[in-house]
Design an enzyme around this catalytic site. Structure first.
Site, PDB file in Angstrom:
ATOM      1  N   CYS A 241      -4.526  -5.458 -12.137  1.00 11.71           N
ATOM      2  CA  CYS A 241      -3.869  -3.876 -11.136  1.00 11.71           C
ATOM      3  C   CYS A 241      -3.685  -4.345  -9.836  1.00 11.71           C
ATOM      4  CB  CYS A 241      -5.198  -2.795 -11.205  1.00 11.71           C
ATOM      5  SG  CYS A 241      -5.876  -2.045 -12.226  1.00 11.71           S
TER       6      CYS A 241
ATOM      7  N   CYS B 228      -3.498  -6.537  -1.272  1.00 16.03           N
ATOM      8  CA  CYS B 228      -2.391  -6.797  -0.001  1.00 16.03           C
ATOM      9  C   CYS B 228      -2.893  -6.596   1.329  1.00 16.03           C
ATOM     10  CB  CYS B 228      -1.380  -5.507  -0.676  1.00 16.03           C
ATOM     11  SG  CYS B 228      -1.831  -3.988  -0.417  1.00 16.03           S
TER      12      CYS B 228
ATOM     13  N   CYS C 230      -5.741   1.733  -1.745  1.00 15.65           N
ATOM     14  CA  CYS C 230      -6.208   0.799  -1.332  1.00 15.65           C
ATOM     15  C   CYS C 230      -8.101   1.196  -0.136  1.00 15.65           C
ATOM     16  CB  CYS C 230      -5.695  -0.240  -0.068  1.00 15.65           C
ATOM     17  SG  CYS C 230      -4.084  -1.286  -0.832  1.00 15.65           S
TER      18      CYS C 230
END
Lengths: 139, 405
Positions: free
Chosen positions: A37, A64, A107
């Site tokens: 993912c 990220c 996130c």
């Protein structure tokens, strides 16, 4: 997409990167996400057994900039909180603090999940029941 | 002096060559006529300029100028070729063969064809990104009207064996369409030697302006026709109506002329720089080149840095270096590159990839800076990566039960 200054700052100067002894009884480890993912977070807490206060927190994240920033921020917030207080950290607080755009909300969810997973690991190790959380909405 | 930021995303678009701009400028404010105006000097000048550009464009691909249809770009050309052939050759059949690593402009057009009642076979590629010619031949049936296979891939730069592909198609009387967007102007492409019947390409990938492209349509052996997808004034031999973008076309012509003259030398220079970049980055542990290194555009490299996520990696230097990643963390889908997945890469490696596209204005100083910046960021992020730690401890990541979401 431009990142917020706070995300950039956490990315460039991440707080509390590292590893605690996952075998120790007073350390709880949460590993969430999946490589497929594109994000994996490992968040650890070290609890002061006499006071129940989180005296140290560490993370390592594959992901990220927003994922790195979310976990870095989470470790900052965890330190000095009691385990019960730590459970109240909400992903939307992270979103707000870091100005995450909608595509990056996952996130913050991951960071919240990591906190809960670390706390449950600590609880189970110390003879307490794991808390059942509702499944996160995102992901 | 090194000027930042550095542009290494030349597969996305290129800087326009100043010589191209210079050629275009008079066609905005002085020679602004409509190329279809037959009755006055403004129209004549415009038509003359378009004719000249058409020759320049045709020459680059070994075509006749009459075989060039100007469009708005490669996406339009892809659509016109596939939909146009599907309509024009409906009496012959309805089957199209394509490949899983095509650009979305081809893949989605083929999906549209399926909705219209067409049949589409999508060939897979091997780990190198190349198709299997035997599979291609086996996929051809009596109803097959078109083979649509890109010349060179936009993400990995892998070049398909066009001559072998067209030989097979010819043998079975099937037309060959190729999306030549990344190849034309970068490597020698010759529609006759390569056996191409239709080809899409665009100016902005070869240092020309955005918003202008072409579709090559073969006129003899065999004579190919496509049904127009836009109705109107019947421009471009009836295949593409719409007032011609004269300044854009002039720029496209100039861009083709420059590529014709400089391509060979440029390819040698860029492949040296690309190899320098690639070899230096492969010094890092667990770094892998994606796609064939032998059948590849000279200016392209796609590398996966295992245990580091691509978007996070880009963030380490994207203020100073413009690159793209196969990780799609920015999109809502979170799906990594379908091209890399088609090579058989796991999602984790696809998420860890960077695409480098060097170009005419790339120099060695920029490459040296890039090597340093990327190497440092990879090392820094690996120190922060739980996956790297597990790898170093000898833990097989496949044995871990990940919380899939």
């Amino acid at each position: 997409m431009a990142y917020s200054e706070k995300v950039i700052d956490h990315y460039q100067n991440p707080k509390n990167v590292g590893t605690l002894d996952k075998g120790a009884k007073n350390v709880g480890t949460g590993l969430v996400g999946a490589p497929e993912c594109g994000d994996v977070m490992r968040l650890q807490i070290e609890v002061d057994e006499s006071t129940g206060v989180i005296k140290d927190a560490k993370f390592k994240t594959f992901g990220c900039g927003s994922a790195i920033a979310s976990s870095s921020l989470a470790t900052e917030w965890l330190k000095g909180k009691s385990v019960d207080e730590a459970l109240k950290i909400d992903n939307m607080d992270i979103v707000e603090e870091l100005n995450l755009p909608p595509v990056k909300i996952h996130c913050s969810v991951l960071a919240e999940d990591a906190i809960k997973a670390a706390i449950n690991d600590y609880r189970v190790k110390n003879g307490m029941e794991a808390i059942k959380f509702e499944d996160s909405v995102v992901h | 002096m090194l000027k930042l930021p550095i542009y290494l995303d030349n597969n996305a678009t290129t800087q326009m060559d100043p010589r191209v701009l210079e050629a275009m400028l008079p066609y905005f404010t002085e020679h602004y006529g409509n190329a279809a105006s037959r009755n006055h000097p403004f129209g004549w000048e415009a038509e003359e300029a378009v004719d000249y550009a058409r020759e320049q464009v045709a020459k680059l691909i070994g075509a006749d100028p009459k075989e060039i249809i100007f469009t708005s770009g490669a996406t339009e050309s892809d659509n016109l070729a596939i939909k146009g052939v599907f309509e024009m050759y409906a009496s012959k059949g309805n089957h199209i063969i394509t490949v899983s690593t095509e650009h979305k402009a081809v893949i989605d057009t083929c999906k549209h064809i399926e909705k219209l009642g067409g049949e589409v076979t999508t060939l897979e590629v091997n780990a190198e990104g190349l198709i299997d010619l035997k599979e291609l031949e086996a996929a051809i049936k009596p109803t097959t009207i078109l083979v649509a296979i890109m010349y060179a891939n936009n993400e990995i730069g892998v070049i398909q064996p066009m001559r072998e592909i067209s030989a097979i198609a010819r043998k079975h009387g099937v037309l060959v369409f190729t999306d030549g967007t990344q190849a034309v102007g970068k490597i020698p492409v010759d529609v006759n030697k390569d056996g191409i019947d239709l080809m899409a390409f665009t100016a902005h990938k070869m240092y020309g302006p955005k918003g202008v492209g072409a579709l090559y349509v073969r006129r003899k052996n065999p004579r190919v026709k496509v049904t127009a997808q836009m109705d109107g004034g019947g421009h471009e031999r009836g295949m593409r109506s719409g007032t011609l973008n004269v300044p854009g076309i002039v720029g496209f012509g100039k861009a083709c002329e420059i590529c014709m003259l400089e391509m060979e030398e440029e390819a040698i220079r860029l492949s040296k720089l690309r190899d320098k970049l690639e070899n230096a980055l492969l010094q890092l542990e667990e770094a892998y080149v994606n796609g064939s290194r032998d059948h590849r555009l000279p200016h392209v490299s796609n590398i996966s840095f295992k245990y580091v996520e691509g978007e996070g990696l880009l963030m380490g230097f994207n203020k100073n270096i413009a690159l793209s990643s196969g990780s799609a963390c920015t999109s809502a889908s979170l799906e990594p590159s379908y091209v890399l997945k088609a090579l058989g890469l796991g999602d984790d490696l696809a998420h860890s990839s960077l695409r480098f596209g060097l170009g005419r204005f790339t120099n060695e100083e920029q490459i040296d800076y890039t090597i340093k910046a990327i190497s440092e960021t990879v090392l820094k992020l690996r120190e922060m990566s739980p996956l790297w730690e597990m790898y170093k401890e000898g833990i097989d990541l496949n044995t871990i039960e990940w919380a899939h979401h």
